[in-house]
Design a protein around this motif. Sequence first.
Motif, short mmCIF file in Angstrom:
data_model
loop_
_atom_site.label_atom_id
_atom_site.label_comp_id
_atom_site.label_asym_id
_atom_site.label_seq_id
_atom_site.Cartn_x
_atom_site.Cartn_y
_atom_site.Cartn_z
N ASN A 236 3.61 -4.39 -6.07
CA ASN A 236 2.74 -3.24 -6.33
C ASN A 236 3.44 -1.91 -6.06
OD1 ASN A 236 0.71 -5.12 -6.83
ND2 ASN A 236 -0.10 -5.01 -4.75
N LEU A 237 4.75 -1.94 -5.89
CA LEU A 237 5.50 -0.71 -5.56
C LEU A 237 6.24 -0.23 -6.81
CD1 LEU A 237 6.97 -1.91 -2.12
CD2 LEU A 237 4.88 -0.59 -2.53
N THR B 184 2.82 3.03 -1.89
CA THR B 184 3.17 3.06 -3.31
C THR B 184 4.26 4.07 -3.65
OG1 THR B 184 1.30 4.55 -3.67
CG2 THR B 184 0.94 2.20 -4.06
N SER B 185 4.69 4.89 -2.71
CA SER B 185 5.78 5.83 -2.98
C SER B 185 7.13 5.28 -2.54
CB SER B 185 5.53 7.17 -2.26
OG SER B 185 4.39 7.81 -2.79
N LYS C 248 0.82 -1.22 0.00
CA LYS C 248 0.00 0.00 0.00
C LYS C 248 0.85 1.27 0.00
CE LYS C 248 -3.71 -2.30 2.62
NZ LYS C 248 -4.49 -2.29 3.89
#
Length: 655
Positions: free
Chosen positions: A111-112, A89-90, A87
């Motif tokens: 998901n990164l 993602t930055s 979650k």
Amino acid sequence: MKFLAFGLVVLAYLQSFAATDLQLQVTALHEIRMMLIDNRGALGDWNENQLDPCVYSHIMCDQDNNVYAITLSKAGLSGVMSPSIGKLTSLRQLAFDGNLIHGEIPQEIGNLPKLMILQLGNNILNGSIPESFGNLSELQIMDLSQNRLSGNIPISLLKLPSLNDINLGGNRLTGKIPNVFGRLQGLQNLDLDRNGLSGEIPKSLSSLTFLKDIDLSYNSLSGGIPLQLFQVAKYNFVGNHLNCSQNSTPCEGSNGKSGHKTKRWIIFIATAVPLVVAFLSFMFCFRWIRRHRTVQLSLWDISKVNERQDEELVWGIEGKKSGFTLFSLSQLLEATSNFSDENKLGQGGFGPVYKGQFPDGLEVAVKRLASHSGQGFTEFKNEIQLIANLQHRNLVRLLGCCSQGEDKMLVYEYLPNKSLDFFIFDEARKALLNWNKRLTIIEGIAQGLLYLHKHSRLRVIHRDVKASNILLDSGMNPKISDFGLAKLSSSDDTEGNTKRVVGTYGYMAPEYASEGLFSIKSDVFSFGVLVLEIIAGKKNSGFHLHGDFFNLLGYAWQSWKEKRWLQLADASLVTDCCTLAIMRCVNIALLCVQENAADRPTTSDVVAMLSSESMSLPEPKHPAYFHVRVTKEEASPGAEPCSINDVTMTTPRGR
């Protein structure tokens, strides 16, 4: 006024959006925190009620308050990794290396999209490498080394154009090295050592023009080595079935891995500095420096936090480096069904050995120190200090230990095919080992000894090489076990001396048995006896089947002199296709058991002789003990022996 009102509405909306984004990050970090066991308080200020994640320890944020780095290297963490990492993602850097984290790597890390540095090495992670890692298009450094990862190297990794450093060493990866590695044109460091990789080295690796360091050592690779790889600044191909000698080039062109860590730090600094300059203000920089005062975690620190203050465990073992785990007594009781008889695998000089299974499905062999053991706590400690620092495919892997009060236990990987003596000394089961399998076992034992004597960080003399100490995995590959009697020597020592002679009758070199002198040549002697036993399918001790010969060495020597060496071989092995190979191995074995230690070959010589069919072999001189009866191995009596010698005479059993 209308414009002012509109501006206030937009500002309120943006503030609401920012607050929501911060809350999502806080929630994700809290979920990560809940699945970890914080042994040192490194996550003490990760409080869900604190709405600014940028004030958390070990967290770095950019100027927009987005979490872009989690740096928890060597932080004393255990537990598992949460899927909630996906979650954030930055994220550009994720560092959990040097902890005791177990379980599988979450697929959600894929998901990164901005992740550049992934450091998960030196944990006890298992399972396969997630295919989703192929989505990490910005990834530059990936360190998954020193875990228990298994399966194939996923092809998806090779779609990462920015990847320049891959370290997957010290795992349990299998299959072939993907041929499309050549697509990673920016790759500088490739470390795949100490896995179970097989097949040939892909020729496509020759196209990696920026490659500076390649380590493929101690796998099961075969065939030739692309010539261009010998031009790489540092290379290591030892411990395989590769033909390095075809180009008169050594398999290793560097001093192990010296400089590899330095190189990774250089890459890290070169990547991290622009990020810091781009995203951090002076205040953030100051806060980051103040918060990152970490101290290297030692196994003793973990044991204090966990209230495992058994002073006998303070031996300087760095568990993070070796994947070494301190198990509790309750864990092992549960895994072995309270050490039930149904789970008992065998009995040795140390004590009984039990099969165990942990809740995650991992099968282990648990060796429990018997209260009456003649070996005792000294050998228990000795085995941990030695084998916890050794990694080779032909050495049994020590996973951890338990030391609580009087209970002392060693926890190994479980090997389903028990030990070599279970097969070669049984009339029915020996038929399962044809000549090719026996030769593979002989070569594997030689490779393991070569690693101990020459290529390991520690120079180790085993002192108890015998059939019952050679375990067999599911593929019948050999693994040397039982390091309780092993001795360390410096690289300059050619031999050592002891007043306490330990070992097993029938395998001990004469200079060691009579004078206490031990060296790599005493291990070579034991290896020679073992090779003759593998060929004959008979024990050296108690050998009395052929007239006046009191032991196998005497019979082998007489058969060799009379050119009747084929009579020595197990009847099931004698076929036209392998007679010359058997003769060659008998020759090598007799060279190893020569009476004078100076006449025996080194382990390097033995491996070379086994590897090359064209290499000429010298004629052996007479072996030691060839006219002496060697008594059968049997349990030592309960009475205290008068001799200072402490020689194991236990009945060999499979484990």
